[in-house]
Scaffold this active site. Structure first.
Site, PDB file in Angstrom:
ATOM      1  N   LYS A 168      46.631 116.568  27.516  1.00 35.76           N
ATOM      2  CA  LYS A 168      47.602 115.538  27.885  1.00 35.76           C
ATOM      3  C   LYS A 168      48.973 115.898  27.323  1.00 35.76           C
ATOM      4  O   LYS A 168      49.105 116.771  26.459  1.00 35.76           O
ATOM      5  CB  LYS A 168      47.151 114.180  27.357  1.00 35.76           C
ATOM      6  CG  LYS A 168      47.071 114.089  25.836  1.00 35.76           C
ATOM      7  CD  LYS A 168      46.575 112.725  25.382  1.00 35.76           C
ATOM      8  CE  LYS A 168      46.485 112.660  23.857  1.00 35.76           C
ATOM      9  NZ  LYS A 168      46.038 111.349  23.373  1.00 35.76           N
TER      10      LYS A 168
ATOM     11  N   TYR B 190      79.601 117.246  13.668  1.00 39.15           N
ATOM     12  CA  TYR B 190      79.860 115.814  13.738  1.00 39.15           C
ATOM     13  C   TYR B 190      79.796 115.176  12.359  1.00 39.15           C
ATOM     14  O   TYR B 190      78.939 115.488  11.536  1.00 39.15           O
ATOM     15  CB  TYR B 190      78.823 115.129  14.623  1.00 39.15           C
ATOM     16  CG  TYR B 190      78.989 115.372  16.104  1.00 39.15           C
ATOM     17  CD1 TYR B 190      80.153 114.997  16.765  1.00 39.15           C
ATOM     18  CD2 TYR B 190      77.964 115.947  16.841  1.00 39.15           C
ATOM     19  CE1 TYR B 190      80.302 115.206  18.117  1.00 39.15           C
ATOM     20  CE2 TYR B 190      78.089 116.153  18.208  1.00 39.15           C
ATOM     21  CZ  TYR B 190      79.264 115.777  18.842  1.00 39.15           C
ATOM     22  OH  TYR B 190      79.398 115.987  20.189  1.00 39.15           O
TER      23      TYR B 190
END
Length: 380
Positions: free
Chosen positions: A50, A272
């Site tokens: 999955k 940043y």
């Protein structure tokens, strides 16, 4: 009503893939499967693929494991099962998660086996008119999906009244297999045994029930709990959730090139928020992998990367499309490959280490890399 639009092609021109990539070692995957098979013995193996096989790529991984002899494949969604069928996978596929009524015809057409984990799901299939084999999930203490003990008799009655539901499997899920010695495990096993006693007579005539309780850690460490089938996911990809086995191999490597190098003076900030400030004249390399690719933002200024044969620190905030690394003490040049997640700790930062650094689980760490990085498969 809604329509799922396919992703548009990049252009009419054949474009080369990004140099940054997830590299998947199928030989390591095969060796892990062989180790698991040796440990587990006679129990059948359901390989959990999955979430794009935990970020490794569902179809190539499923093909590899089918070739190696996996008895079942496990997915969470009907769509994931359909993807495997469309790719030509022939193994039995168990859909472990919930489905809704509109998906029933697709489940039948794809020969996908549903996991029924509520009275509502049983009633839905009972009314569907579509005969199909089903696995029944019992809640023995996980308290997530599964039919509660108080509803077991009603579930048994629903099964008896609906011959269209052909019961072939009985399952539950241990909540604390990462702690094999937990007192909850034998309590769940005992309650599961009660459920087996009630439901086993409802299994399709002439077919012994396919019984499964264990995921990876239980399969590895709780021999008496293995029953006839075990569901293995994380262990296939090189990690023992209980952290007791060290012979499993990492399968995934994440890397990207240095795309730019900038010289930074002492006292200058990088990235940043000016969260990292150089304490000496520094060379900063920019690597074209970021949180948009699945690299964790919380690793900002906290992890390291492998360049050549040495580690260098990450500096500043992780960006959507890139990270910064300190190359001041490294001879690295533009274009050199940087390993941000390694298959082993001798090659760099592993998934388990990166998960700890970024304060999350190793499951999430691996799955996040399925977002947009191309995957390349290595087999020798």
């Amino acid at each position: 009503h809604y329509v799922l639009e396919p992703r548009p092609p990049l252009s009419g021109v054949n474009q080369p893939e990004r140099l940054a990539c997830v590299e998947v070692d199928l030989d390591a995957l095969r060796r892990n499967f062989a180790r698991l098979r040796s440990t587990i013995g006679d129990a059948a193996i359901l390989a959990v693929v999955k979430a794009e096989a935990y970020g490794h790529g569902a179809v190539p991984v499923a093909r590899c494991l089918e070739q190696e002899g996996a008895d079942w494949l496990g997915v969470a969604l009907a769509e994931e099962g359909a993807q495997l069928r469309e790719a030509g996978l022939k193994s039995p596929i168990l859909v472990l998660g919930q489905i809704h009524a509109a998906q029933i015809p697709y489940m039948v057409a794809g020969d996908l086996v549903p996991t029924l984990s509520s009275l509502e799901q049983l009633e839905m299939w009972s009314d569907s008119g579509e005969p199909i084999e089903v696995h029944l999930k019992l809640d023995t203490g996980m308290h997530r999906l599964g039919i509660a003990p108080a509803d077991w008799q009603r579930a048994a009655d629903l099964l008896a009244r609906s011959p269209r539901m052909v019961l072939t499997g009985l399952m539950s899920h241990l909540a604390e297999t990462i702690s094999p010695d937990s007192a909850r495990n034998p309590r769940q096993q005992a309650l599961f045994a009660e459920g087996l006693e009630l439901f086993s007579p409802r299994v399709a005539a002439g077919r012994p029930p396919l019984v499964h309780l264990c995921s990876s850690a239980g399969a590895l460490h709780l021999a008496d709990y293995r029953h006839g089938l075990v569901r293995v996911g994380l262990a296939l990809y090189g990690i023992d959730p209980a952290q007791r086995r060290d012979d499993l191999e990492g399968v995934m490597q994440v890397s990207g090139p240095i795309v730019h190098i900038v010289e930074v003076a002492d006292g200058e900030a990088v990235g940043y928020g000016s969260s990292w400030v150089a304490t000496r004249p520094s060379r900063i390399g920019i690597v074209a992998v970021g949180y948009g690719d699945g690299y964790p933002y919380r690793a900002s200024s906290a992890s390291r990367a492998r360049v050549g044969s040495a580690d260098v620190p990450l500096v500043g905030q992780v960006n959507m499309d890139m990270v910064q690394i300190d190359l001041t003490d490294s001879p690295a040049v533009l274009g050199d490959r940087v390993i941000l997640l390694a298959r082993s700790d001798t090659e760099g930062v592993t998934a388990a280490q990166l998960a700890k650094i970024s304060q999350t689980s190793v499951y999430e760490t691996l799955c996040r890399f399925a977002v947009r990085l191309p995957r390349r498969y290595v087999a020798r």
